[in-house]
Design a protein around this motif. Structure first.
Motif, PDB file in Angstrom:
ATOM      1  N   ILE A 107       0.832  -1.199   0.000  1.00 31.83           N
ATOM      2  CA  ILE A 107       0.000   0.000   0.000  1.00 31.83           C
ATOM      3  C   ILE A 107       0.866   1.247   0.000  1.00 31.83           C
ATOM      4  O   ILE A 107       1.809   1.363   0.799  1.00 31.83           O
ATOM      5  CB  ILE A 107      -0.935   0.020   1.222  1.00 31.83           C
ATOM      6  N   VAL A 108       0.552   2.163  -0.894  1.00 33.59           N
ATOM      7  CA  VAL A 108       1.218   3.457  -0.973  1.00 33.59           C
ATOM      8  C   VAL A 108       0.166   4.534  -0.725  1.00 33.59           C
ATOM      9  O   VAL A 108      -0.907   4.510  -1.343  1.00 33.59           O
ATOM     10  CB  VAL A 108       1.878   3.670  -2.348  1.00 33.59           C
ATOM     11  N   VAL A 109       0.449   5.455   0.176  1.00 29.88           N
ATOM     12  CA  VAL A 109      -0.480   6.537   0.496  1.00 29.88           C
ATOM     13  C   VAL A 109      -0.138   7.760  -0.345  1.00 29.88           C
ATOM     14  O   VAL A 109       1.029   8.168  -0.420  1.00 29.88           O
ATOM     15  CB  VAL A 109      -0.428   6.880   1.992  1.00 29.88           C
ATOM     16  N   LEU A 110      -1.150   8.329  -0.987  1.00 29.57           N
ATOM     17  CA  LEU A 110      -0.987   9.530  -1.801  1.00 29.57           C
ATOM     18  C   LEU A 110      -1.489  10.730  -1.005  1.00 29.57           C
ATOM     19  O   LEU A 110      -2.635  10.726  -0.523  1.00 29.57           O
ATOM     20  CB  LEU A 110      -1.784   9.408  -3.099  1.00 29.57           C
ATOM     21  N   ALA A 111      -0.650  11.752  -0.857  1.00 28.10           N
ATOM     22  CA  ALA A 111      -0.997  12.880   0.017  1.00 28.10           C
ATOM     23  C   ALA A 111      -0.887  14.210  -0.703  1.00 28.10           C
ATOM     24  O   ALA A 111      -0.031  14.395  -1.572  1.00 28.10           O
ATOM     25  CB  ALA A 111      -0.094  12.883   1.241  1.00 28.10           C
ATOM     26  N   GLU A 112      -1.769  15.131  -0.298  1.00 26.62           N
ATOM     27  CA  GLU A 112      -1.715  16.490  -0.843  1.00 26.62           C
ATOM     28  C   GLU A 112      -0.474  17.223  -0.349  1.00 26.62           C
ATOM     29  O   GLU A 112       0.099  18.045  -1.057  1.00 26.62           O
ATOM     30  CB  GLU A 112      -2.965  17.269  -0.431  1.00 26.62           C
ATOM     31  N   LYS A 113      -0.067  16.943   0.880  1.00 28.64           N
ATOM     32  CA  LYS A 113       1.101  17.618   1.445  1.00 28.64           C
ATOM     33  C   LYS A 113       1.827  16.662   2.381  1.00 28.64           C
ATOM     34  O   LYS A 113       1.248  15.697   2.894  1.00 28.64           O
ATOM     35  CB  LYS A 113       0.690  18.876   2.207  1.00 28.64           C
ATOM     36  N   ASP A 114       3.091  16.935   2.614  1.00 28.26           N
ATOM     37  CA  ASP A 114       3.879  16.108   3.515  1.00 28.26           C
ATOM     38  C   ASP A 114       3.503  16.414   4.965  1.00 28.26           C
ATOM     39  O   ASP A 114       3.414  17.577   5.360  1.00 28.26           O
ATOM     40  CB  ASP A 114       5.374  16.349   3.299  1.00 28.26           C
ATOM     41  N   ASP A 115       3.292  15.381   5.736  1.00 24.81           N
ATOM     42  CA  ASP A 115       2.903  15.518   7.137  1.00 24.81           C
ATOM     43  C   ASP A 115       3.558  14.370   7.903  1.00 24.81           C
ATOM     44  O   ASP A 115       3.121  13.227   7.801  1.00 24.81           O
ATOM     45  CB  ASP A 115       1.379  15.445   7.253  1.00 24.81           C
ATOM     46  N   PRO A 116       4.624  14.652   8.665  1.00 21.22           N
ATOM     47  CA  PRO A 116       5.344  13.568   9.360  1.00 21.22           C
ATOM     48  C   PRO A 116       4.459  12.726  10.264  1.00 21.22           C
ATOM     49  O   PRO A 116       4.601  11.509  10.315  1.00 21.22           O
ATOM     50  CB  PRO A 116       6.406  14.330  10.173  1.00 21.22           C
ATOM     51  N   ARG A 117       3.532  13.381  10.971  1.00 20.59           N
ATOM     52  CA  ARG A 117       2.695  12.620  11.900  1.00 20.59           C
ATOM     53  C   ARG A 117       1.802  11.637  11.150  1.00 20.59           C
ATOM     54  O   ARG A 117       1.687  10.468  11.524  1.00 20.59           O
ATOM     55  CB  ARG A 117       1.844  13.571  12.735  1.00 20.59           C
ATOM     56  N   ARG A 118       1.155  12.105  10.104  1.00 20.01           N
ATOM     57  CA  ARG A 118       0.245  11.231   9.360  1.00 20.01           C
ATOM     58  C   ARG A 118       1.029  10.168   8.591  1.00 20.01           C
ATOM     59  O   ARG A 118       0.560   9.039   8.437  1.00 20.01           O
ATOM     60  CB  ARG A 118      -0.622  12.061   8.427  1.00 20.01           C
ATOM     61  N   ALA A 119       2.201  10.526   8.106  1.00 14.21           N
ATOM     62  CA  ALA A 119       3.030   9.538   7.416  1.00 14.21           C
ATOM     63  C   ALA A 119       3.439   8.433   8.384  1.00 14.21           C
ATOM     64  O   ALA A 119       3.435   7.251   8.029  1.00 14.21           O
ATOM     65  CB  ALA A 119       4.260  10.208   6.816  1.00 14.21           C
ATOM     66  N   PRO A 121       9.443  10.550   1.117  1.00 15.95           N
ATOM     67  CA  PRO A 121      10.187  11.702   0.619  1.00 15.95           C
ATOM     68  C   PRO A 121      11.340  12.013   1.571  1.00 15.95           C
ATOM     69  O   PRO A 121      11.163  11.962   2.801  1.00 15.95           O
ATOM     70  CB  PRO A 121       9.145  12.830   0.621  1.00 15.95           C
ATOM     71  N   PRO A 122      12.536  12.327   1.071  1.00 14.99           N
ATOM     72  CA  PRO A 122      13.686  12.622   1.941  1.00 14.99           C
ATOM     73  C   PRO A 122      13.388  13.676   2.999  1.00 14.99           C
ATOM     74  O   PRO A 122      13.859  13.569   4.136  1.00 14.99           O
ATOM     75  CB  PRO A 122      14.747  13.105   0.952  1.00 14.99           C
ATOM     76  N   ALA A 123      12.580  14.680   2.649  1.00 12.40           N
ATOM     77  CA  ALA A 123      12.285  15.755   3.597  1.00 12.40           C
ATOM     78  C   ALA A 123      11.465  15.274   4.790  1.00 12.40           C
ATOM     79  O   ALA A 123      11.404  15.950   5.825  1.00 12.40           O
ATOM     80  CB  ALA A 123      11.533  16.882   2.883  1.00 12.40           C
ATOM     81  N   LEU A 124      10.841  14.090   4.672  1.00 19.26           N
ATOM     82  CA  LEU A 124       9.996  13.581   5.749  1.00 19.26           C
ATOM     83  C   LEU A 124      10.730  12.640   6.699  1.00 19.26           C
ATOM     84  O   LEU A 124      10.235  12.339   7.786  1.00 19.26           O
ATOM     85  CB  LEU A 124       8.798  12.815   5.162  1.00 19.26           C
ATOM     86  N   LEU A 125      11.894  12.158   6.304  1.00 19.49           N
ATOM     87  CA  LEU A 125      12.551  11.088   7.047  1.00 19.49           C
ATOM     88  C   LEU A 125      12.783  11.442   8.514  1.00 19.49           C
ATOM     89  O   LEU A 125      12.436  10.685   9.419  1.00 19.49           O
ATOM     90  CB  LEU A 125      13.878  10.724   6.385  1.00 19.49           C
ATOM     91  N   THR A 126      13.377  12.603   8.764  1.00 17.99           N
ATOM     92  CA  THR A 126      13.689  12.990  10.136  1.00 17.99           C
ATOM     93  C   THR A 126      12.425  13.114  10.971  1.00 17.99           C
ATOM     94  O   THR A 126      12.343  12.600  12.101  1.00 17.99           O
ATOM     95  CB  THR A 126      14.466  14.316  10.167  1.00 17.99           C
ATOM     96  N   GLY A 127      11.404  13.783  10.426  1.00 16.41           N
ATOM     97  CA  GLY A 127      10.152  13.964  11.153  1.00 16.41           C
ATOM     98  C   GLY A 127       9.451  12.645  11.444  1.00 16.41           C
ATOM     99  O   GLY A 127       8.923  12.442  12.541  1.00 16.41           O
ATOM    100  N   VAL A 128       9.440  11.744  10.461  1.00 20.24           N
ATOM    101  CA  VAL A 128       8.778  10.450  10.649  1.00 20.24           C
ATOM    102  C   VAL A 128       9.503   9.627  11.710  1.00 20.24           C
ATOM    103  O   VAL A 128       8.886   8.979  12.553  1.00 20.24           O
ATOM    104  CB  VAL A 128       8.702   9.682   9.317  1.00 20.24           C
TER     105      VAL A 128
END
Length: 255
Positions: free
Chosen positions: A103-115, A151-158
């Motif tokens: 499963i791959v989630v498609l998102a309007e914007k990057d959100d570390p918590r939801r990811a 996405p690389p920008a999400l890694l730290t937050g996730v």
């Protein structure tokens, strides 16, 4: 040529159909679209029954208009024909019913918590809806090789979110372990959505005794409401009481 069966799940019909058409242009991709969580579940069940399982689901993060970051309150299997099933619930339900599906989630914007919530539910990837088709195809083929894509920008937050979730889970588990067996059974009934009277009937206790047990549960868990107790229980991995089977434990005399 090994073909990849993809199901796009998005309640924005134009987007779903456009994405499905773009993916269908690939020589090794068979793609279909569903406009809701219940419709997607029906597609999955029908395909499995016919021996034509889907390989990858592309699920809209905002499916059903669920509030960002909120934990689903109703299991996927309980959604009716017209009901709304949010994206995270759908991910969890599909991974439980058909664990081979990626499963791959498609998102309007990057959100570390939801990811992080999506990954915890069983998703293998989180992709922005405005990414290129080639990027999406790379992710689709990657998750089939058991890769996880973010996405690389999400890694730290996730990573921070997942670490915090593990810490909260450990603390929640410690609190639940402080409950007596009877209190844990009452808690499982609370997670299942039963009120005091229903719990009393199920466990063969008086409503007064159940009220005492519930008060003890709230006190030991350090919360002030049933909703908060249920949220903590779910973090600790406590599932609902099985309402379809026999009563788990029967008391003797009514207290």
């Amino acid at each position: 040529m090994v073909r990849i069966r993809v199901l796009v799940v998005d309640d924005h019909r134009i987007f779903a159909e456009s994405l499905a058409a773009a993916l269908a242009a690939e020589p090794d991709v068979d793609v279909f679209a569903a406009g809701s969580g219940p419709a997607a579940l029906r597609c999955l069940e029908r395909a499995a029954g016919e021996g034509r399982r889907y390989d990858v689901l592309l699920v809209d993060a905002d499916l059903g208009g669920h509030l960002p970051g909120a934990r689903p309150a109703v299991p996927v299997r309980e959604a009716n024909e017209e009901g709304l099933v949010d994206g995270i619930s759908l991910v969890a339900g599909v991974r439980t019913a058909q664990p081979a599906v990626r499963i791959v989630v498609l998102a309007e914007k990057d959100d570390p918590r939801r990811a992080a919530l999506a990954l915890q539910a069983g998703a293998s990837g989180w992709v922005a809806k405005d990414c290129s088709l080639s990027r999406l195809l790379t992710v689709i083929r990657g998750v089939l090789r058991d890769e996880t894509h973010l996405p690389p920008a999400l890694l730290t937050g996730v990573l921070k979110e997942l670490t915090a979730a593990r810490r909260h889970r450990t603390e929640s588990e410690r609190l639940v372990e402080s409950l007596t067996p009877r209190e844990r059974e009452v808690l499982r009934c609370m997670v299942a959505g039963l009120g005091r009277k229903a719990v009393a009937e199920r466990l063969f206790l008086s409503p007064h005794t159940v009220r005492t047990h519930m008060q003890n549960v709230l006190g030991k868990l350090g919360v002030h409401s049933t909703l908060a107790a249920v949220a903590l229980a779910r973090r600790a991995g406590v599932g609902p009481a099985d309402l379809t089977g026999d009563v788990v434990e029967r008391g003797g005399q009514l207290a």
